[in-house]
Design a protein around this motif. Structure first.
Motif, short mmCIF file in Angstrom:
data_model
loop_
_atom_site.label_atom_id
_atom_site.label_comp_id
_atom_site.label_asym_id
_atom_site.label_seq_id
_atom_site.Cartn_x
_atom_site.Cartn_y
_atom_site.Cartn_z
N ARG A 174 -10.40 1.06 -1.27
CA ARG A 174 -10.62 1.28 -2.71
C ARG A 174 -10.03 0.11 -3.52
O ARG A 174 -10.64 -0.39 -4.45
CB ARG A 174 -9.94 2.61 -3.06
CG ARG A 174 -10.33 3.26 -4.30
CD ARG A 174 -11.71 3.88 -4.33
NE ARG A 174 -12.00 4.18 -5.72
CZ ARG A 174 -12.84 3.53 -6.48
NH1 ARG A 174 -13.60 2.58 -5.95
NH2 ARG A 174 -13.01 3.82 -7.74
N LEU A 175 -8.84 -0.33 -3.11
CA LEU A 175 -8.19 -1.46 -3.79
C LEU A 175 -9.05 -2.71 -3.67
O LEU A 175 -9.25 -3.45 -4.65
CB LEU A 175 -6.81 -1.70 -3.16
CG LEU A 175 -5.97 -2.83 -3.75
CD1 LEU A 175 -5.58 -2.52 -5.19
CD2 LEU A 175 -4.71 -3.06 -2.93
N GLU A 176 -9.57 -2.94 -2.47
CA GLU A 176 -10.45 -4.09 -2.21
C GLU A 176 -11.63 -4.05 -3.19
O GLU A 176 -11.93 -5.04 -3.86
CB GLU A 176 -10.95 -4.00 -0.76
CG GLU A 176 -11.95 -5.06 -0.36
CD GLU A 176 -12.76 -4.63 0.87
OE1 GLU A 176 -12.92 -3.41 1.11
OE2 GLU A 176 -13.22 -5.52 1.58
N GLU A 177 -12.26 -2.87 -3.29
CA GLU A 177 -13.45 -2.72 -4.13
C GLU A 177 -13.12 -2.95 -5.62
O GLU A 177 -13.81 -3.71 -6.30
CB GLU A 177 -13.97 -1.29 -3.92
CG GLU A 177 -15.31 -1.00 -4.52
CD GLU A 177 -15.59 0.51 -4.45
OE1 GLU A 177 -15.27 1.15 -3.43
OE2 GLU A 177 -16.12 1.04 -5.45
N ILE A 186 -3.68 2.96 -8.45
CA ILE A 186 -4.17 1.57 -8.37
C ILE A 186 -4.21 0.88 -9.74
O ILE A 186 -3.70 -0.24 -9.88
CB ILE A 186 -5.55 1.50 -7.66
CG1 ILE A 186 -5.40 1.85 -6.18
CG2 ILE A 186 -6.16 0.09 -7.80
CD1 ILE A 186 -6.71 1.86 -5.39
N PRO A 187 -4.78 1.54 -10.79
CA PRO A 187 -4.85 0.84 -12.09
C PRO A 187 -3.48 0.38 -12.59
O PRO A 187 -3.35 -0.74 -13.09
CB PRO A 187 -5.45 1.90 -13.02
CG PRO A 187 -6.21 2.81 -12.12
CD PRO A 187 -5.45 2.85 -10.84
N ALA A 188 -2.46 1.17 -12.40
CA ALA A 188 -1.12 0.79 -12.89
C ALA A 188 -0.62 -0.44 -12.14
O ALA A 188 -0.03 -1.36 -12.72
CB ALA A 188 -0.16 1.96 -12.71
N PHE A 189 -0.88 -0.49 -10.81
CA PHE A 189 -0.43 -1.66 -10.03
C PHE A 189 -1.26 -2.89 -10.36
O PHE A 189 -0.74 -4.01 -10.36
CB PHE A 189 -0.44 -1.33 -8.54
CG PHE A 189 0.79 -0.61 -8.11
CD1 PHE A 189 1.91 -1.31 -7.69
CD2 PHE A 189 0.86 0.78 -8.14
CE1 PHE A 189 3.08 -0.64 -7.31
CE2 PHE A 189 2.02 1.46 -7.78
CZ PHE A 189 3.13 0.76 -7.36
N LEU A 208 0.84 -1.20 0.00
CA LEU A 208 0.00 0.00 0.00
C LEU A 208 0.88 1.25 0.00
O LEU A 208 0.59 2.24 -0.67
CB LEU A 208 -0.94 -0.01 1.20
CG LEU A 208 -2.04 -1.09 1.16
CD1 LEU A 208 -2.82 -1.11 2.47
CD2 LEU A 208 -3.00 -0.88 -0.01
N ASP A 209 1.98 1.17 0.74
CA ASP A 209 2.95 2.27 0.76
C ASP A 209 3.48 2.54 -0.63
O ASP A 209 3.59 3.70 -1.06
CB ASP A 209 4.14 1.86 1.65
CG ASP A 209 4.18 2.65 2.93
OD1 ASP A 209 3.46 3.66 3.01
OD2 ASP A 209 4.93 2.25 3.85
N GLN A 210 3.80 1.42 -1.31
CA GLN A 210 4.37 1.50 -2.66
C GLN A 210 3.34 2.10 -3.63
O GLN A 210 3.69 2.94 -4.46
CB GLN A 210 4.72 0.08 -3.08
CG GLN A 210 5.85 -0.05 -4.05
CD GLN A 210 5.96 -1.51 -4.54
OE1 GLN A 210 5.42 -2.43 -3.94
NE2 GLN A 210 6.65 -1.71 -5.63
N ILE A 211 2.08 1.67 -3.52
CA ILE A 211 1.04 2.20 -4.42
C ILE A 211 0.86 3.69 -4.17
O ILE A 211 0.75 4.50 -5.09
CB ILE A 211 -0.30 1.44 -4.25
CG1 ILE A 211 -0.12 -0.04 -4.63
CG2 ILE A 211 -1.40 2.06 -5.12
CD1 ILE A 211 -1.35 -0.91 -4.43
N GLY A 212 0.80 4.04 -2.89
CA GLY A 212 0.87 5.44 -2.50
C GLY A 212 -0.40 6.25 -2.63
O GLY A 212 -0.71 7.05 -1.76
N ASP A 213 -1.13 6.06 -3.71
CA ASP A 213 -2.29 6.92 -3.95
C ASP A 213 -3.31 6.14 -4.77
O ASP A 213 -2.95 5.32 -5.62
CB ASP A 213 -1.84 8.17 -4.74
CG ASP A 213 -2.91 9.24 -4.74
OD1 ASP A 213 -2.75 10.22 -3.99
OD2 ASP A 213 -3.93 9.08 -5.45
N VAL A 214 -4.61 6.46 -4.51
CA VAL A 214 -5.70 5.78 -5.22
C VAL A 214 -5.50 5.86 -6.74
O VAL A 214 -5.77 4.91 -7.48
CB VAL A 214 -7.06 6.41 -4.82
CG1 VAL A 214 -8.19 5.87 -5.67
CG2 VAL A 214 -7.34 6.15 -3.34
N LYS A 215 -4.95 6.97 -7.20
CA LYS A 215 -4.83 7.16 -8.66
C LYS A 215 -3.82 6.17 -9.27
O LYS A 215 -3.84 5.92 -10.47
CB LYS A 215 -4.49 8.61 -9.00
CG LYS A 215 -3.09 9.07 -8.66
CD LYS A 215 -2.88 10.49 -9.18
CE LYS A 215 -1.49 11.03 -9.10
NZ LYS A 215 -0.66 10.86 -7.94
#
Ligand code: CMC
Length: 434
Positions: free
Chosen positions: A347-350, A289-292, A280-287
């Motif tokens: 958000r990631l869960e959803e 999520i798609p890239a990850f 989650l730290d690495q993802i950093g931001d909701v925006k």
């Protein structure tokens, strides 16, 4: 393979030889073909890397059905235990096979409480670790070092000795965990307090300091108790199998549990709860999520969504279903609402739950996706997450170890292999090698 009522016929198409393999009946779930005579009769080993189809033992402790998303301890559904029971009551159930009477529970709780102190000599072991040592590294070492103590009770052929070792392990694990943490932050160890509950004591030993009073938050105490119940046992997972394999040689029980802690540490197993927060730290931001998510789906990228998927559950992990609700409650009560990590996680869960890639592969959030978030809300540092798992799983490890050692025909575990290396060749002196 042909089929009759209680056996399976295997025909070797190379030479027409055939054998009847008996079927062992399961109380629930798939029966097992007994292949003990396979090599002797046909001259082949069976090959099953990762044990995808192989039962390594029989056990009466935990039953899980990954397709239905069902988990039971000693026949009791995990949902009922989570709602009505507590950690020590379930520990009694696992060790002795039955839920305790009030008197039995008081006696058992008293025994565990009174074994929680550590030998003062152990302080030297903690001091030997560098200040930034990972608490799991300290735990592996310190729990293994307990093998050097308690010579009064390590005759593993004596059931009473096995029971005392089990009590000691369950009782001392929170004290060792808290001391590992205190060492890593340079604070003095806090002694156990016999007036506190199992999880209250753990919180106190972790967060109290000699110079001020520490108040145990009942929400935190209850949340930890619930997480611990959910993590007690999970049949023959990697760490439990490791404990059984180490124990099958007659090794010291504390050393066996240390081997289980080592196996638990990996990110594909118990280390996943820590890996979730790091991710989650690495993802950093909701925006982002798609890239990850794209990376997680890319076969050529080793990145996986930590906290998603399970070897056995191809349906919602029932522990995740229970803990999910607790996670939302704890975040609402104790979580820092402004912490973007919580929003990111939810958000990631959803998004993942609605994504075709995850739906088709039946990749649901597992228990560790939520446990890490709860630990964070309780103020438990990330590198202690897997340690928390180890405390709870110790009950499962010792129950499995006791079950195995108690069997009359217990034998050393010794898997076979499919050898794919060189055939015999002759030694070449160094000056003649190309
Ligand atoms: N993210 C993206 N793709 C995944 C993931 C994931 N987390 N997990 C599995 N897949 C894909 C995998 O790439 C494969 O795709 P394909 O069929 O296209 O090749 C498919 O799903 C099946 O995966 P698998 O590797 O065959 O499944 P497995 O049973 O060997 O692995 C697992 C199970 C838990 C190791 C894996 O799902 C994983 O690495 N998850 C992340 C780590 C994690 O959360 N572990 C904690 C498990 S729960 C705690 C415990 O009981 O120890």
């Amino acid at each position: 393979m042909g089929n009759d009522k209680d056996s399976i016929t295997v025909i070797d198409n190379r030479n027409g030889r055939q054998i009847e393999l008996p079927i062992r009946k399961a109380a629930q779930g798939p029966d097992a073909v007994d292949i003990g005579r396979f090599f002797h009769e046909l001259g082949y080993f069976t090959y099953d890397p990762g044990f995808l189809s192989t039962a390594s033992c029989h056990s009466a402790l935990t039953y899980l059905d990954g397709t239905q998303g069902m988990l039971q301890y000693r026949g009791y559904p995990i949902e009922q235990l989570a709602e009505h029971s507590n950690f020590l009551e379930v520990a009694h159930l696992m060790l002795y096979g039955e839920l305790p009477s009030r008197e039995e529970l008081d006696k058992f709780s008293g025994i565990i409480t009174h074994h929680s102190m550590l030998n003062e000599a152990l302080k030297g072991f903690f001091r030997g670790f560098y200040h930034d040592a990972h608490p799991m590294a300290i735990m592996v070492g310190v729990v293994g070092s307990l093998s050097a103590f308690y010579h009064d009770s390590t005759d593993i052929s004596n059931p009473r000795h096995r029971e005392i070792a089990a009590h000691r392990m369950i009782a001392k694990m929170p004290s060792i965990a808290a001391a590992s943490y205190k060492h890593s932050v340079g604070e003095p160890q806090v002694y156990p307090d016999n007036s506190l509950s199992y999880t209250g004591n753990l919180l106190n030993m972790m967060f109290a300091v000699p110079c001020e009073t520490y108040e145990i938050d009942p929400v935190a105490e209850k949340a930890l108790d619930l997480i611990f119940i959910l993590h007690i046992d999970h049949e023959q997972n990697a760490s439990t199998s490791t404990v059984r394999l180490a124990g099958s040689s007659g090794a010291n029980p504390f050393a066996c549990i240390a081997s289980g802690i080592a196996a638990l540490w990996g990110p594909a197993h118990g280390g996943a709860n820590e890996a979730v927060l790091n991710m989650l730290d690495q993802i950093g931001d909701v925006k982002n999520i798609p890239a990850f998510l794209d990376r997680a789906k890319d076969r050529h990228d080793p990145f996986r969504l930590m906290g998603f998927g399970h070897r056995v559950y191809k349906n919602y992990d029932p522990r995740a279903r229970i803990i999910r609700q607790m996670c939302h409650d704890v975040l609402a009560r104790l979580g820092d609402a402004s912490d973007p990590m919580f929003e990111l996680a939810l958000r990631l869960e959803e998004i993942a739950l609605n994504d075709d890639y995850f739906i088709q592969r039946k990749l649901y959030p597992n228990v560790d996706f939520y446990s890490g978030l709860i630990y964070k809300a309780l103020g438990i540092p990330t590198n202690m997450f897997t340690v928390m798992f180890a405390i709870a799983r110790t009950v499962g490890w010792v129950a499995q170890w006791m079950e195995m050692i108690g069997e009359h025909d217990q034998r050393i575990g010794r898997p076979r292999q499919l050898y794919v290396g060189h055939r015999q060749r002759d030694y070449v002196p160094i000056e003649q090698r190309g």
